[in-house]
Scaffold this motif. Structure first.
Motif, PDB file in Angstrom:
ATOM      1  N   ILE A 116       0.838  -1.205   0.000  1.00 43.51           N
ATOM      2  CA  ILE A 116       0.000   0.000   0.000  1.00 43.51           C
ATOM      3  C   ILE A 116       0.869   1.249   0.000  1.00 43.51           C
ATOM      4  N   THR A 117       1.902   1.257   0.800  1.00 42.38           N
ATOM      5  CA  THR A 117       2.818   2.403   0.852  1.00 42.38           C
ATOM      6  C   THR A 117       3.464   2.647  -0.505  1.00 42.38           C
ATOM      7  N   ALA A 118       3.874   1.568  -1.176  1.00 44.63           N
ATOM      8  CA  ALA A 118       4.504   1.693  -2.488  1.00 44.63           C
ATOM      9  C   ALA A 118       3.532   2.274  -3.500  1.00 44.63           C
ATOM     10  N   ALA A 119       2.278   1.836  -3.455  1.00 44.90           N
ATOM     11  CA  ALA A 119       1.279   2.344  -4.396  1.00 44.90           C
ATOM     12  C   ALA A 119       1.000   3.827  -4.154  1.00 44.90           C
ATOM     13  N   LEU A 120       0.933   4.215  -2.883  1.00 42.12           N
ATOM     14  CA  LEU A 120       0.635   5.609  -2.552  1.00 42.12           C
ATOM     15  C   LEU A 120       1.749   6.562  -2.992  1.00 42.12           C
ATOM     16  N   LYS A 121       2.975   6.073  -3.050  1.00 43.58           N
ATOM     17  CA  LYS A 121       4.085   6.919  -3.481  1.00 43.58           C
ATOM     18  C   LYS A 121       3.895   7.412  -4.907  1.00 43.58           C
ATOM     19  N   PHE A 122       3.205   6.617  -5.712  1.00 44.74           N
ATOM     20  CA  PHE A 122       2.964   7.006  -7.085  1.00 44.74           C
ATOM     21  C   PHE A 122       2.056   8.236  -7.166  1.00 44.74           C
ATOM     22  N   LEU A 123       1.194   8.412  -6.148  1.00 48.78           N
ATOM     23  CA  LEU A 123       0.276   9.547  -6.162  1.00 48.78           C
ATOM     24  C   LEU A 123       1.034  10.862  -6.140  1.00 48.78           C
ATOM     25  N   GLU A 124       2.186  10.871  -5.506  1.00 44.89           N
ATOM     26  CA  GLU A 124       2.980  12.093  -5.413  1.00 44.89           C
ATOM     27  C   GLU A 124       3.639  12.456  -6.745  1.00 44.89           C
ATOM     28  N   THR A 125       3.726  11.504  -7.666  1.00 47.42           N
ATOM     29  CA  THR A 125       4.346  11.756  -8.972  1.00 47.42           C
ATOM     30  C   THR A 125       3.403  11.310 -10.089  1.00 47.42           C
ATOM     31  N   ASP A 126       2.108  11.433  -9.854  1.00 48.97           N
ATOM     32  CA  ASP A 126       1.117  10.925 -10.800  1.00 48.97           C
ATOM     33  C   ASP A 126       1.172  11.669 -12.130  1.00 48.97           C
ATOM     34  N   THR A 127       1.173  10.916 -13.214  1.00 49.95           N
ATOM     35  CA  THR A 127       1.276  11.494 -14.553  1.00 49.95           C
ATOM     36  C   THR A 127       0.240  12.577 -14.809  1.00 49.95           C
ATOM     37  N   VAL A 128      -1.010  12.326 -14.448  1.00 48.49           N
ATOM     38  CA  VAL A 128      -2.071  13.276 -14.791  1.00 48.49           C
ATOM     39  C   VAL A 128      -2.034  14.538 -13.940  1.00 48.49           C
ATOM     40  N   CYS A 129      -1.205  14.537 -12.899  1.00 47.84           N
ATOM     41  CA  CYS A 129      -1.109  15.715 -12.035  1.00 47.84           C
ATOM     42  C   CYS A 129      -0.038  16.693 -12.496  1.00 47.84           C
ATOM     43  N   TYR A 130       0.873  16.238 -13.366  1.00 45.16           N
ATOM     44  CA  TYR A 130       1.959  17.091 -13.842  1.00 45.16           C
ATOM     45  C   TYR A 130       1.574  17.743 -15.162  1.00 45.16           C
ATOM     46  N   ARG A 131       1.680  19.070 -15.226  1.00 50.61           N
ATOM     47  CA  ARG A 131       1.289  19.796 -16.422  1.00 50.61           C
ATOM     48  C   ARG A 131       2.448  20.639 -16.946  1.00 50.61           C
ATOM     49  N   VAL A 132       2.434  20.872 -18.255  1.00 53.97           N
ATOM     50  CA  VAL A 132       3.437  21.734 -18.877  1.00 53.97           C
ATOM     51  C   VAL A 132       2.877  23.144 -19.009  1.00 53.97           C
ATOM     52  N   GLU A 133       3.753  24.096 -19.196  1.00 59.08           N
ATOM     53  CA  GLU A 133       3.337  25.488 -19.409  1.00 59.08           C
ATOM     54  C   GLU A 133       3.376  25.869 -20.881  1.00 59.08           C
ATOM     55  N   GLU A 134       4.022  25.021 -21.681  1.00 58.62           N
ATOM     56  CA  GLU A 134       4.089  25.196 -23.125  1.00 58.62           C
ATOM     57  C   GLU A 134       4.448  23.841 -23.759  1.00 58.62           C
ATOM     58  N   PRO A 135       4.139  23.665 -25.027  1.00 60.87           N
ATOM     59  CA  PRO A 135       3.450  24.541 -25.974  1.00 60.87           C
ATOM     60  C   PRO A 135       1.948  24.607 -25.700  1.00 60.87           C
ATOM     61  N   PRO A 136       1.275  25.623 -26.208  1.00 62.73           N
ATOM     62  CA  PRO A 136      -0.160  25.803 -25.936  1.00 62.73           C
ATOM     63  C   PRO A 136      -1.002  24.587 -26.319  1.00 62.73           C
ATOM     64  N   GLY A 137      -0.643  23.925 -27.424  1.00 62.92           N
ATOM     65  CA  GLY A 137      -1.420  22.771 -27.861  1.00 62.92           C
ATOM     66  C   GLY A 137      -1.409  21.644 -26.851  1.00 62.92           C
TER      67      GLY A 137
END
Length: 277
Positions: A116-137
């Motif tokens: 459970i601890t290992a799975a929760l660590k992924f939440l801190e680096t979750d793909t859908v939570c990280y966003r770029v500032e560019e390019p606009p598209g």
């Protein structure tokens, strides 16, 4: 644009826990080919669960234990993997067998709490939570495709997740982690192993739970996990065989992990989880 994509890559690589990498290395030797040595595959009910028989031989794990599946449905799925092999056994195509071997041998000696601890660590680096500032598209694509998934998860589990353009990622509230911890605890250790396997493919706990809860189909979850790559391919093209192979392999592993979680979850555990939700 390049620095942003490099930052994304760096963040995505951070999500692999040492324990998961260790067990992957341990079973890497099994990812080879071997000449087929049996004709018939059957299932029998033994003391420890459902066993797989290759002709008159009982299937064994890499550590020599008798291979036993906790449910008949999972045993049938594993037996199908063995029955589908032709002249050569391609172990690297047998994801359900590999997951069962890992659950039975437990090479990293992890208990349920550690899973459970290992799975929760992924939440801190979750793909859908990280966003770029560019390019606009790409910014717009991430907003349109990932925001609805986060909104679903926040509503489904009554938590706050959010997103961020910082390389440090969003600050996940302790309450959110506690909710996911309780939810994950409703799965047995086999199910947790499968969940961690899916997360390692998608780099996302949010997408994984969307799959397990049947909110997302495999194809959609895989596409969402590869949003940046697909954006670059649409703009610059792709290496045909490499892209297609990677995509099909990712779909195969993700589908196998999802099936594994569903088939190895005991009915009593599922009922208990539904009562908690």
């Amino acid at each position: 644009m390049l620095p942003s994509l490099l930052a994304i890559t760096a963040r995505r690589l951070r999500v692999f826990p040492a324990a998961l990498c260790a067990q992957t290395r341990l079973y890497a030797a099994a990812a080879t080919e071997r000449k087929k040595f049996y004709e018939n595959v059957s299932i029998s009910h033994g003391e420890g669960g459902f066993e797989i028989n290759l002709d008159r031989r009982k299937l064994r794990t890499p550590q020599g234990k008798i291979f036993t599946a906790p449910s008949e449905a999972l045993a049938v799925a594993v037996a199908t993997e063995w029955d589908c092999q032709r002249d050569v056994i391609k172990f690297y195509t047998m994801h359900l067998t590999t997951l069962c071997n890992t659950a039975l041998d437990n090479p990293t000696l992890r208990n349920k709490e550690q899973l459970i601890t290992a799975a929760l660590k992924f939440l801190e680096t979750d793909t859908v939570c990280y966003r770029v500032e560019e390019p606009p598209g790409l910014v717009e694509l991430q907003r349109n495709e990932w925001d609805p998934v986060i909104e679903w998860a926040e509503k489904r589990y009554n938590v706050v997740i959010g997103s961020s353009t910082s390389i440090q990622g969003p600050i996940i509230p302790t309450e959110t982690k506690d909710v996911f911890s309780r939810h994950l605890a409703s799965y047995n250790s086999w199910g947790l192993l499968g969940i961690e396997f899916i997360i390692s493919q998608l780099k996302s706990l949010v997408l994984t739970m969307g799959l397990i809860d049947r909110h997302l189909p495999v194809e959609k979850a895989v596409l969402l996990s590869r949003l940046e790559e697909e954006y670059q391919i649409q703009r610059w093209g792709n290496v045909e065989w490499a892209h297609d192979y990677d995509l099909q392999e990712l779909r195969s592993r993700t589908a196998a992990g999802t099936l594994f979680v569903h088939l190895c979850s005991e009915s009593s555990t599922i009922k208990h989880k539904l009562l908690q939700d």
